[in-house]
Design an enzyme around this catalytic site. Structure first.
Site, PDB file in Angstrom:
ATOM      1  N   ARG A 191     -15.066   2.717  -0.172  1.00  0.00           N
ATOM      2  CA  ARG A 191     -14.919   1.354   0.327  1.00  0.00           C
ATOM      3  C   ARG A 191     -14.847   1.414   1.845  1.00  0.00           C
ATOM      4  O   ARG A 191     -14.102   2.229   2.407  1.00  0.00           O
ATOM      5  CB  ARG A 191     -13.631   0.739  -0.216  1.00  0.00           C
ATOM      6  CG  ARG A 191     -13.377  -0.610   0.440  1.00  0.00           C
ATOM      7  CD  ARG A 191     -12.180  -1.293  -0.123  1.00  0.00           C
ATOM      8  NE  ARG A 191     -10.943  -0.705   0.346  1.00  0.00           N
ATOM      9  CZ  ARG A 191      -9.751  -1.067  -0.112  1.00  0.00           C
ATOM     10  NH1 ARG A 191      -9.668  -1.950  -1.082  1.00  0.00           N
ATOM     11  NH2 ARG A 191      -8.655  -0.525   0.362  1.00  0.00           N
ATOM     12  N   CYS A 203     -10.760  -2.059  -9.754  1.00  0.00           N
ATOM     13  CA  CYS A 203     -10.133  -0.955  -9.021  1.00  0.00           C
ATOM     14  C   CYS A 203      -8.738  -1.323  -8.529  1.00  0.00           C
ATOM     15  O   CYS A 203      -8.065  -0.524  -7.904  1.00  0.00           O
ATOM     16  CB  CYS A 203     -11.013  -0.466  -7.873  1.00  0.00           C
ATOM     17  SG  CYS A 203     -11.270  -1.715  -6.618  1.00  0.00           S
ATOM     18  N   ARG A 224     -10.236   4.650  -0.527  1.00  0.00           N
ATOM     19  CA  ARG A 224      -9.792   3.694   0.497  1.00  0.00           C
ATOM     20  C   ARG A 224      -9.985   4.345   1.861  1.00  0.00           C
ATOM     21  O   ARG A 224      -9.087   4.992   2.390  1.00  0.00           O
ATOM     22  CB  ARG A 224      -8.308   3.355   0.284  1.00  0.00           C
ATOM     23  CG  ARG A 224      -8.034   2.436  -0.906  1.00  0.00           C
ATOM     24  CD  ARG A 224      -6.551   2.112  -0.982  1.00  0.00           C
ATOM     25  NE  ARG A 224      -6.254   0.992  -1.848  1.00  0.00           N
ATOM     26  CZ  ARG A 224      -5.941   1.083  -3.144  1.00  0.00           C
ATOM     27  NH1 ARG A 224      -5.886   2.254  -3.728  1.00  0.00           N
ATOM     28  NH2 ARG A 224      -5.670  -0.001  -3.839  1.00  0.00           N
ATOM     29  N   GLU A 248     -12.275  -9.809  -4.640  1.00  0.00           N
ATOM     30  CA  GLU A 248     -10.819  -9.870  -4.482  1.00  0.00           C
ATOM     31  C   GLU A 248     -10.366 -11.164  -3.808  1.00  0.00           C
ATOM     32  O   GLU A 248      -9.211 -11.299  -3.428  1.00  0.00           O
ATOM     33  CB  GLU A 248     -10.292  -8.639  -3.739  1.00  0.00           C
ATOM     34  CG  GLU A 248     -10.967  -8.337  -2.426  1.00  0.00           C
ATOM     35  CD  GLU A 248     -10.463  -7.053  -1.774  1.00  0.00           C
ATOM     36  OE1 GLU A 248      -9.391  -6.544  -2.141  1.00  0.00           O
ATOM     37  OE2 GLU A 248     -11.156  -6.561  -0.868  1.00  0.00           O
ATOM     38  N   ASN A 292      -5.337  -6.590  -6.900  1.00  0.00           N
ATOM     39  CA  ASN A 292      -4.129  -6.702  -6.068  1.00  0.00           C
ATOM     40  C   ASN A 292      -4.264  -7.900  -5.127  1.00  0.00           C
ATOM     41  O   ASN A 292      -3.379  -8.750  -5.043  1.00  0.00           O
ATOM     42  CB  ASN A 292      -3.921  -5.434  -5.222  1.00  0.00           C
ATOM     43  CG  ASN A 292      -3.991  -4.174  -6.047  1.00  0.00           C
ATOM     44  OD1 ASN A 292      -3.736  -4.223  -7.240  1.00  0.00           O
ATOM     45  ND2 ASN A 292      -4.337  -3.057  -5.443  1.00  0.00           N
ATOM     46  N   ASP A 293      -5.384  -7.948  -4.422  1.00  0.00           N
ATOM     47  CA  ASP A 293      -5.589  -9.078  -3.523  1.00  0.00           C
ATOM     48  C   ASP A 293      -5.992 -10.329  -4.284  1.00  0.00           C
ATOM     49  O   ASP A 293      -5.627 -11.433  -3.894  1.00  0.00           O
ATOM     50  CB  ASP A 293      -6.649  -8.728  -2.457  1.00  0.00           C
ATOM     51  CG  ASP A 293      -6.025  -7.936  -1.325  1.00  0.00           C
ATOM     52  OD1 ASP A 293      -4.891  -8.275  -0.926  1.00  0.00           O
ATOM     53  OD2 ASP A 293      -6.642  -6.965  -0.857  1.00  0.00           O
ATOM     54  N   ARG A 306       1.536 -10.386  -1.147  1.00  0.00           N
ATOM     55  CA  ARG A 306       1.887  -9.214  -1.950  1.00  0.00           C
ATOM     56  C   ARG A 306       2.897  -8.299  -1.249  1.00  0.00           C
ATOM     57  O   ARG A 306       3.501  -7.436  -1.862  1.00  0.00           O
ATOM     58  CB  ARG A 306       0.634  -8.422  -2.343  1.00  0.00           C
ATOM     59  CG  ARG A 306      -0.095  -7.799  -1.172  1.00  0.00           C
ATOM     60  CD  ARG A 306      -1.485  -7.323  -1.571  1.00  0.00           C
ATOM     61  NE  ARG A 306      -1.536  -5.903  -1.858  1.00  0.00           N
ATOM     62  CZ  ARG A 306      -2.666  -5.188  -1.891  1.00  0.00           C
ATOM     63  NH1 ARG A 306      -3.826  -5.766  -1.691  1.00  0.00           N
ATOM     64  NH2 ARG A 306      -2.638  -3.909  -2.153  1.00  0.00           N
ATOM     65  N   HIS A 316       0.813  -1.216   0.000  1.00  0.00           N
ATOM     66  CA  HIS A 316       0.000   0.000   0.000  1.00  0.00           C
ATOM     67  C   HIS A 316       0.842   1.259   0.000  1.00  0.00           C
ATOM     68  O   HIS A 316       0.388   2.307  -0.442  1.00  0.00           O
ATOM     69  CB  HIS A 316      -0.998  -0.019   1.163  1.00  0.00           C
ATOM     70  CG  HIS A 316      -2.146  -0.919   0.874  1.00  0.00           C
ATOM     71  ND1 HIS A 316      -2.151  -2.233   1.245  1.00  0.00           N
ATOM     72  CD2 HIS A 316      -3.288  -0.720   0.159  1.00  0.00           C
ATOM     73  CE1 HIS A 316      -3.264  -2.805   0.808  1.00  0.00           C
ATOM     74  NE2 HIS A 316      -3.967  -1.906   0.150  1.00  0.00           N
TER      75      HIS A 316
HETATM   76  C1  PEP Z   1      -7.196  -4.697  -4.379  1.00  0.00           C
HETATM   77  O1  PEP Z   1      -6.982  -5.586  -3.556  1.00  0.00           O
HETATM   78  O2  PEP Z   1      -7.027  -4.839  -5.604  1.00  0.00           O
HETATM   79  C2  PEP Z   1      -7.650  -3.369  -3.929  1.00  0.00           C
HETATM   80  C3  PEP Z   1      -8.048  -2.454  -4.779  1.00  0.00           C
HETATM   81  O3  PEP Z   1      -7.620  -3.096  -2.604  1.00  0.00           O
HETATM   82  P1  PEP Z   1      -6.269  -2.829  -1.770  1.00  0.00           P
HETATM   83  O4  PEP Z   1      -5.141  -2.697  -2.751  1.00  0.00           O
HETATM   84  O5  PEP Z   1      -6.492  -1.619  -0.978  1.00  0.00           O
HETATM   85  O6  PEP Z   1      -6.160  -4.068  -0.954  1.00  0.00           O
HETATM   86 MG    MG Z   2      -7.728  -5.406  -1.536  1.00  0.00          MG
END
Ligand code: PEP
Ligand code: MG
Length: 539
Positions: free
Chosen positions: A331, A500, A295, A429, A452-453, A463, A188
């Protein structure tokens, strides 16, 4: 001149003076002193300096986030001048003849423990404030820049690592770029750098002790390269690349006001990802059609206590009003894993990414969740809001969320506070959510795919683990097939599907996403115009 390679987080170029943040330097040593009077003078001087820093933080928070968010710095100023606290430091210096840093550290620890042991939840939470204040005082005593990130001149920050909560506290106008020795490109902190348009490299094997504060640094995100003490020739070349980059950005500006539409007439909504009210300017400057991911957990970071309903309401309202009729998707709290705030007392976990985080905390601690939902339902009347829930794995979770939302709404109605239930969606996710997307699509209004997740959980790759960056492959066919499955399920039930996660900004995949029928892409503000360019080039 020394050159290092690193992992690019954001593609820009920056040239500027180095500011070095060495966390291990903050370890305090016990030293014997001769003159307690002189040591107390140092304490008084440090208190004065800390008070000034807090005033600056207060002013900045007031301007960017409003009175309620700024209030915490006022409270810190008051605690800093607490007589008992200062007397305890003085007694220790006099009786034990120790240095001021050590006395401040021990007193801070004692006071923090005392608060932590109290029964009252509010007083317990003050423990983190005391720690914060002592750290600031020690930092002022040692003369280090420390974590206040209060740089006088715009600089290139070089650090071992940066946490998301440290990154949110930075004054974005004072950081030209950052370079860290550790850290993953998928963390992040990396996402924040992209959101803030800050050139950044992680995994740079530099020796922080060898970097002179103020010495010149070039950060080139495009080449994944950082140069310390560059010679004149390197500076000239970097300057030329910087100017070319600026020219490209100028050309992109011509796309402002144009539609996100392919040559065959297919429109895609391009929204921005933000972390708080302070980022809305970037979104609008880059012509975002809406906010696709706010976020909200960043409102909870870099502070010592939960943001109240009123504080959150003000933050959401500010974003909604600034965006006018444009969509704002907030979110709900996605804290945990790398996004940590001490006052949540989450405890240490073996596998935090698979642990107590996001919606799981909200469902287990509904009071925290309800405060946020109440703020959102109230803010909903101020603009075009949607609420989105993170880390969903089952239909039962969604149903439970709706029950809590209903309670929050009832409470507001009983208190005669205006509110409205807006459009509600979920993040896709987890692989579980993809596999039951058919069922979930019938419960909610939209899906937003968090790649991402989704990549992390599909490929079983943390990650955050910098050693695994080479294995973290969001282009993996399993991930792409899951995105397609989720979009198909949404469309089957007349719902829309967006992306997203960071993959939404991957221009090599834009065509594929359009073909999948993805309705919306939400990306960091700096990627909006490049994405628009790509969409407009597609047949
Ligand atoms: C994701 O997981 O793709 C996402 C947008 O949320 P974050 O990166 O904040 O976990
Ligand atoms: Mg996420």
């Amino acid at each position: 001149m020394v050159k290092y390679k690193g992992k690019t987080v954001y593609n820009g170029i920056a040239i500027g003076p180095a500011a070095v943040l060495k966390k291990e330097d903050r370890k305090v040593r016990r030293e014997k002193i001769q003159d307690p009077g002189q040591e107390m003078d140092r304490v008084r001087e440090a208190v004065k300096k800390a008070r000034e820093q807090l005033q600056q933080l207060y002013d900045r928070a007031l301007a960017s986030a409003g009175e309620a968010s700024a209030a915490i710095f006022e409270v810190h100023q008051m605690m800093l001048e607490d007589e008992d606290y200062l007397e305890a430091i003085e007694n220790m210096i006099k009786k034990e003849r120790v240095n001021a840093e050590y006395a401040a550290a021990v007193t801070g620890d004692n006071f923090a423990r005392m608060f932590a042991d109290m029964d009252d939840e509010y007083m317990k939470a003050r423990s983190a404030d005391v720690k914060d204040i002592s750290n600031r005082l020690i930092q002022c005593l040692t003369g280090g820049e420390g974590e206040s990130f209060d740089f006088k001149e715009p600089c290139i920050l070089v650090a071992d690592d940066l946490s998301p909560s440290e990154t949110v506290q930075m004054d974005k106008d004072k950081i030209l770029a950052f370079v860290t020795v550790h850290g993953s490109a998928n963390s992040h902190t990396a996402i924040l750098a992209r959101m803030m348009n800050i050139p950044a490299l992680v995994g740079v094997p530099a020796d922080l002790n060898g970097i002179r504060p103020g010495s010149r640094v070039i950060v080139d995100g495009m080449r994944g390269e950082v140069i310390f003490d560059p010679d004149e020739a390197e500076c000239r070349l970097a300057q030329e690349r910087l100017e070319k980059e600026e020219e490209k950005l100028r050309l992109l500006q011509e796309l402002k006001g144009k539609e996100n539409i392919t040559r065959s007439g297919k429109k895609i909504r391009v929204y921005a990802n933000i972390g708080g009210p302070g980022d809305v300017g970037y979104a609008l400057e880059n012509d975002a059609e809406g906010i696709g991911l706010f976020r909200s957990e960043f409102l909870y970071l870099g502070r010592n206590d939960f943001p109240s309903e009123e504080e959150q309401f003000q933050a959401y309202r500010q974003v909604l009003q600034t965006m006018g009729e444009k969509k704002v998707i907030v979110r709900t709290l996605d804290i945990g894993a790398d996004k940590q705030a001490d006052y949540f007392n989450l405890g240490k976990e073996e596998n935090p990414a698979l642990g107590y985080r996001a919606i799981r905390i909200c469902l287990k601690q509904p009071d925290i969740f309800k405060t946020q939902l109440r703020a959102l339902l109230r803010a909903s009347i101020c603009g075009n809001l949607s609420i989105m829930y993170p880390m969903i794995t089952s239909a039962a979770e969604v149903k439970k969320i709706f029950e809590i939302l209903e309670e929050a709404k009832k409470e507001l109605e009983e208190a005669r506070l205006d509110c409205r239930v807006p459009e509600q969606g979920i993040m896709i996710e987890t692989p579980a959510a993809v596999m039951i997307a058919d069922e979930l699509a019938q419960l909610v209004d939209f899906f937003s795919i968090g790649t991402n997740d989704l990549t992390q959980y599909t490929l079983a790759i943390d990650r955050q683990n910098e050693k695994l960056d080479d294995f973290y492959d969001p282009h993996h066919p399993a991930v792409l097939r899951m995105i397609r499955m989720a979009a198909e399920s949404a469309h089957k039930y007349g719902k829309w599907a967006g992306i997203c996660g960071e993959l939404g900004a991957d221009l090599d995949l834009t065509e594929e996403f359009v073909k999948m029928g993805i309705d919306e892409l939400s990306v960091s503000p700096s990627m909006i115009l490049p994405l628009r360019k790509r969409i407009r080039e597609l047949a």
